[in-house]
Scaffold this motif. Sequence first.
Motif, PDB file in Angstrom:
ATOM      1  N   LEU A   1       0.818  -1.204   0.000  1.00  0.00           N
ATOM      2  CA  LEU A   1       0.000   0.000   0.000  1.00  0.00           C
ATOM      3  C   LEU A   1       0.857   1.261   0.000  1.00  0.00           C
ATOM      4  CD1 LEU A   1      -2.788  -1.036   2.551  1.00  0.00           C
ATOM      5  CD2 LEU A   1      -2.884  -1.111   0.045  1.00  0.00           C
ATOM      6  N   GLY A   2       1.984   1.196   0.681  1.00  0.00           N
ATOM      7  CA  GLY A   2       2.843   2.372   0.721  1.00  0.00           C
ATOM      8  C   GLY A   2       3.511   2.673  -0.592  1.00  0.00           C
ATOM      9  N   ASP A   3       3.528   1.714  -1.526  1.00  0.00           N
ATOM     10  CA  ASP A   3       4.175   1.933  -2.815  1.00  0.00           C
ATOM     11  C   ASP A   3       3.224   2.502  -3.857  1.00  0.00           C
ATOM     12  OD1 ASP A   3       6.548   0.960  -1.787  1.00  0.00           O
ATOM     13  OD2 ASP A   3       6.082  -1.120  -2.327  1.00  0.00           O
ATOM     14  N   ILE A   4       1.951   2.634  -3.502  1.00  0.00           N
ATOM     15  CA  ILE A   4       0.995   3.192  -4.448  1.00  0.00           C
ATOM     16  C   ILE A   4       1.310   4.667  -4.640  1.00  0.00           C
ATOM     17  CG2 ILE A   4      -1.441   3.652  -4.883  1.00  0.00           C
ATOM     18  CD1 ILE A   4      -2.093   1.251  -3.120  1.00  0.00           C
ATOM     19  N   PRO A   5       1.402   5.139  -5.887  1.00  0.00           N
ATOM     20  CA  PRO A   5       1.706   6.567  -6.114  1.00  0.00           C
ATOM     21  C   PRO A   5       0.657   7.465  -5.472  1.00  0.00           C
ATOM     22  CG  PRO A   5       2.018   5.307  -8.127  1.00  0.00           C
ATOM     23  CD  PRO A   5       1.356   4.374  -7.160  1.00  0.00           C
ATOM     24  N   TYR A   6       1.158   8.532  -4.813  1.00  0.00           N
ATOM     25  CA  TYR A   6       0.325   9.547  -4.171  1.00  0.00           C
ATOM     26  C   TYR A   6      -0.483   8.954  -3.024  1.00  0.00           C
ATOM     27  CZ  TYR A   6       1.553  12.098  -8.384  1.00  0.00           C
ATOM     28  OH  TYR A   6       2.249  12.680  -9.396  1.00  0.00           O
ATOM     29  N   LEU A   7      -1.353   7.949  -3.334  1.00  0.00           N
ATOM     30  CA  LEU A   7      -2.172   7.362  -2.286  1.00  0.00           C
ATOM     31  C   LEU A   7      -1.335   6.629  -1.255  1.00  0.00           C
ATOM     32  CD1 LEU A   7      -5.097   6.972  -1.340  1.00  0.00           C
ATOM     33  CD2 LEU A   7      -5.170   4.838  -2.689  1.00  0.00           C
ATOM     34  N   GLY A   8      -0.159   6.203  -1.648  1.00  0.00           N
ATOM     35  CA  GLY A   8       0.702   5.486  -0.709  1.00  0.00           C
ATOM     36  C   GLY A   8       1.182   6.332   0.445  1.00  0.00           C
ATOM     37  N   ASN A   9       1.118   7.655   0.356  1.00  0.00           N
ATOM     38  CA  ASN A   9       1.533   8.522   1.459  1.00  0.00           C
ATOM     39  C   ASN A   9       0.655   8.347   2.685  1.00  0.00           C
ATOM     40  OD1 ASN A   9       3.702   9.725   0.093  1.00  0.00           O
ATOM     41  ND2 ASN A   9       2.308  11.145  -0.956  1.00  0.00           N
ATOM     42  N   LEU A  10      -0.579   7.745   2.478  1.00  0.00           N
ATOM     43  CA  LEU A  10      -1.447   7.498   3.618  1.00  0.00           C
ATOM     44  C   LEU A  10      -1.018   6.270   4.404  1.00  0.00           C
ATOM     45  CD1 LEU A  10      -4.898   8.185   1.927  1.00  0.00           C
ATOM     46  CD2 LEU A  10      -3.560   9.719   3.374  1.00  0.00           C
ATOM     47  N   PHE A  11      -0.034   5.557   3.931  1.00  0.00           N
ATOM     48  CA  PHE A  11       0.366   4.310   4.575  1.00  0.00           C
ATOM     49  C   PHE A  11       1.860   4.300   4.906  1.00  0.00           C
ATOM     50  CE2 PHE A  11      -3.203   3.482   1.721  1.00  0.00           C
ATOM     51  CZ  PHE A  11      -4.113   2.867   2.567  1.00  0.00           C
ATOM     52  N   LYS A  12       2.443   5.492   5.176  1.00  0.00           N
ATOM     53  CA  LYS A  12       3.875   5.551   5.505  1.00  0.00           C
ATOM     54  C   LYS A  12       4.146   6.740   6.431  1.00  0.00           C
ATOM     55  CE  LYS A  12       5.108   6.057   1.220  1.00  0.00           C
ATOM     56  NZ  LYS A  12       5.878   6.287  -0.040  1.00  0.00           N
ATOM     57  N   THR A  13       5.328   6.701   7.071  1.00  0.00           N
ATOM     58  CA  THR A  13       5.835   7.806   7.901  1.00  0.00           C
ATOM     59  C   THR A  13       7.297   8.051   7.551  1.00  0.00           C
ATOM     60  OG1 THR A  13       6.194   8.635  10.142  1.00  0.00           O
ATOM     61  CG2 THR A  13       6.494   6.294   9.822  1.00  0.00           C
ATOM     62  N   LYS A  14       7.698   9.314   7.554  1.00  0.00           N
ATOM     63  CA  LYS A  14       9.059   9.700   7.196  1.00  0.00           C
ATOM     64  C   LYS A  14       9.681  10.506   8.335  1.00  0.00           C
ATOM     65  CE  LYS A  14       8.074  10.149   2.229  1.00  0.00           C
ATOM     66  NZ  LYS A  14       8.097  11.088   1.065  1.00  0.00           N
ATOM     67  N   SER A  15      11.022  10.329   8.496  1.00  0.00           N
ATOM     68  CA  SER A  15      11.779  11.136   9.472  1.00  0.00           C
ATOM     69  C   SER A  15      13.192  11.376   8.927  1.00  0.00           C
ATOM     70  CB  SER A  15      11.856  10.442  10.838  1.00  0.00           C
ATOM     71  OG  SER A  15      12.560   9.223  10.739  1.00  0.00           O
ATOM     72  N   LYS A  16      13.708  12.578   9.201  1.00  0.00           N
ATOM     73  CA  LYS A  16      15.040  12.965   8.727  1.00  0.00           C
ATOM     74  C   LYS A  16      15.735  13.776   9.819  1.00  0.00           C
ATOM     75  CE  LYS A  16      17.369  15.480   5.000  1.00  0.00           C
ATOM     76  NZ  LYS A  16      17.169  16.284   3.762  1.00  0.00           N
ATOM     77  N   THR A  17      16.993  13.394  10.138  1.00  0.00           N
ATOM     78  CA  THR A  17      17.769  14.103  11.171  1.00  0.00           C
ATOM     79  C   THR A  17      19.166  14.412  10.628  1.00  0.00           C
ATOM     80  OG1 THR A  17      18.533  12.020  12.143  1.00  0.00           O
ATOM     81  CG2 THR A  17      16.537  13.018  13.069  1.00  0.00           C
ATOM     82  N   SER A  18      19.743  15.522  11.083  1.00  0.00           N
ATOM     83  CA  SER A  18      21.103  15.937  10.709  1.00  0.00           C
ATOM     84  C   SER A  18      21.728  16.628  11.912  1.00  0.00           C
ATOM     85  CB  SER A  18      21.076  16.881   9.506  1.00  0.00           C
ATOM     86  OG  SER A  18      22.379  17.346   9.218  1.00  0.00           O
ATOM     87  N   ASN A  19      22.859  16.074  12.402  1.00  0.00           N
ATOM     88  CA  ASN A  19      23.549  16.613  13.575  1.00  0.00           C
ATOM     89  C   ASN A  19      25.000  16.906  13.194  1.00  0.00           C
ATOM     90  OD1 ASN A  19      21.279  16.319  15.265  1.00  0.00           O
ATOM     91  ND2 ASN A  19      21.778  14.154  15.587  1.00  0.00           N
ATOM     92  N   LYS A  20      25.430  18.158  13.363  1.00  0.00           N
ATOM     93  CA  LYS A  20      26.813  18.562  13.115  1.00  0.00           C
ATOM     94  C   LYS A  20      27.414  19.100  14.409  1.00  0.00           C
ATOM     95  CE  LYS A  20      25.834  21.354   9.720  1.00  0.00           C
ATOM     96  NZ  LYS A  20      26.013  22.321   8.600  1.00  0.00           N
ATOM     97  N   ASN A  21      28.639  18.589  14.729  1.00  0.00           N
ATOM     98  CA  ASN A  21      29.360  19.039  15.918  1.00  0.00           C
ATOM     99  C   ASN A  21      30.799  19.343  15.515  1.00  0.00           C
ATOM    100  OD1 ASN A  21      27.503  18.555  18.431  1.00  0.00           O
ATOM    101  ND2 ASN A  21      27.278  16.740  17.144  1.00  0.00           N
ATOM    102  N   GLU A  22      31.305  20.472  15.967  1.00  0.00           N
ATOM    103  CA  GLU A  22      32.664  20.887  15.626  1.00  0.00           C
ATOM    104  C   GLU A  22      33.338  21.453  16.867  1.00  0.00           C
ATOM    105  OE1 GLU A  22      35.033  23.531  12.241  1.00  0.00           O
ATOM    106  OE2 GLU A  22      32.862  23.745  12.527  1.00  0.00           O
ATOM    107  N   MET A  23      34.611  21.032  17.066  1.00  0.00           N
ATOM    108  CA  MET A  23      35.395  21.524  18.202  1.00  0.00           C
ATOM    109  C   MET A  23      36.746  22.001  17.681  1.00  0.00           C
ATOM    110  SD  MET A  23      36.838  19.616  21.620  1.00  0.00           S
ATOM    111  CE  MET A  23      38.138  18.822  20.705  1.00  0.00           C
ATOM    112  N   LEU A  24      37.155  23.214  18.044  1.00  0.00           N
ATOM    113  CA  LEU A  24      38.442  23.790  17.674  1.00  0.00           C
ATOM    114  C   LEU A  24      39.162  24.237  18.939  1.00  0.00           C
ATOM    115  CD1 LEU A  24      37.470  25.980  14.585  1.00  0.00           C
ATOM    116  CD2 LEU A  24      38.579  23.748  14.565  1.00  0.00           C
TER     117      LEU A  24
END
Length: 713
Positions: free
Chosen positions: A675-698
């Motif tokens: 169901l999640g692979d159905i175009p457009y309609l598949g968005n009703l059967f999935k969840t997305k998450s994205k994270t980005s962490n940057k750390n710098e020490m000088l």
Amino acid sequence: MNMTNFSPLKMLRRLVLMMLALAFSFAAQAQNVIESVSGTLQGGAEVIRIELSQPLTGVPAGFSIQSPARIALDLPGYSNGIGRSVVEINQGNLKSVNVAQAGERSRIVLNLKVATTYKTQQQGKTLLVFLDPVVMAAPEAPVFAENRNRDVLPLKDLDFRRGADNTGRIVVALANNQVGVDIRQQGQTLVVEFMKSSLPEGLRRRLDVTDFGTPVQTVTTFQAGDRVRMVIEPKGAWEHSAYQSDTQFVVEVRPQKVDAKKLTQGPNFSGEKLSLNFQNIEVRSLLQVIADFTNFNIITSDSVAGSVTLRLKDVPWDQAFQIIMDAKSLGMKKTGNVLLIAPKDELDAKTKKDLEAAAAIENLEPLKTQTFQLNYAKAADVAAQITSVGTGSSAGGSSSAGRSMLSSRGSATAAARTNQLFVTDIPSKLEEIRQLIAKLDIAVRQVLIEARMVEASDTFGQSLGIRLGAADLRAQNGGTGGYQIGNGANSIAIGTSYGNAVATTGAGGKVDTSSQFVNLPAIGQNGFSPASLAVSIFSATANRFLNLELSALEADGKGKIVSSPRVVTADQTKALIEQGTELPYQVATSSGATSIAFQKANLKLEVTPQITPEGSIVLDVDVTNDSLGVLTSAGYAINTKHIKTQVLVENGGTVVIGGIFTLSESDALTQVPVLGDIPYLGNLFKTKSKTSNKNEMLVFITPKMISERSTVR
């Protein structure tokens, strides 16, 4: 005696013959002599007149040298009757004339300022040498910008620096590039005057720059009328140069590298060139020829003997001298401009005898006691250094025996309460110890070291999810729950779990269903739940619901932490500064019991500076920045940040000695299969998450000398 054969006439005849023979002998000895050498000007041309006792049989052979500029003439059969070997003229292009006699010939060397051609002409007993005219360039003196300022302007800055090869550099910032500068040497000092200039109050001082290890000892600057006068006092053998770049005027004083064992200073051989061509000439006579050429006073030992045959053309005289010495195994001892020439064995024996005599006198010389008041060094440490006879480690790692600076009868005692040193020894040793203490008992320069640890973080998170469900309320309203199959009593119930689909109550054994077919909500960020939006579709006649819920969350964060420990310490002395928390934890002892130990979580700076002769700073740095971590079953974890290195930094400069950069990115997708692979309609059967962490020490480090003796007034 037969008196019959004796007569006064015969006696007189014999006497006359003897006198004539003696006169002819004296005449033969007196002929062929160089009587005088002089320089004159005839019609604007330079002429050298060489007066001889007898006319030449032909024009003498000669040659010229370009560098140094010389003309040499050989007069075979003539001796030097002038009475000296050097005739100073200093007229036009001619500086001087050397007359060197070797065997039965003499060489006349004309020392010129500029190389030129010549012609010879004989006029009776006079030999004329005509020098072709040359264009003489006037000597150039160091000239800086003439003063064009009408007003008196102040100098901006005055500084002293140590350059390469122990060069002392005095740097003056002028008001503009129109300031006139006059520099001259007066005895052993350099005097620099800045025309139409004034000296601000903060620059009126006397710089003691002895510790820099250059020939310059002091630099004194003061106001003298409408000009500023600077007096530079060097020490030892030195030479100077000066140059100006825009508004910056620089005076450099360099040490002269003098080797007392060399006859002439400079790399390899740098003496004036000469030519020698002799057959079986005595060594003593050859040394006398070189002495006449160089104006050295030579004392030759009685044991110097033998003869040599040599032909040298345009060879530096010091190289020719060394060749003769090596050929006859001779040695030399130089004192001022006096050379003692003797066989090497004889000189070695004399040196050994002198050293043995000095050692014997040292054992008999009376002892004296001298008191030294120390200001900065500890008397006990200095006493240990001058009396140390132990072993030390050499630069290559091997052990080498140390040697006491005191004589066998000397002693040293330190008084800790007054910080005085009492030394008993012979006067020569006391003078050596005084010079050593003058170098050891000095104020140690101090350094301020500042470290900065900068930690920056940049985080970003994004999440999107959905919930999809349905509800059937017919059973609650007296109807039949579920979905009927056919015309009979058979029905089917749909639910999100087995408990919802199979009922224990309800009509016909079926339940009312309340389902969530898709349960994929957005995840929380930074401890917060996502925002949601729900929509329900209701059918009043069928008693059914359709539920749809959308949830989303986005988080963006930035952080910065700056830690800056500072510490002041002396040159080559380790310093430590730290701040933080000690965490207790249990440890087992050998008896089986437990005890409490502590683990540090702190900010620490440990550094050892070393000031180099040119003014830079070498740092052995150890920086730690620990912090409290998560709590575990064994106690708290410690987050560690640590750097340890050695770095060379200029005074007051800043350098990055290390850094750590981490980047963590994730992109997650969760969905219902198919169901999640159905175009457009598949968005009703999935969840997305994205994270980005940057750390710098000088980690930055900045050293700065805060106590320099060059600022002493």
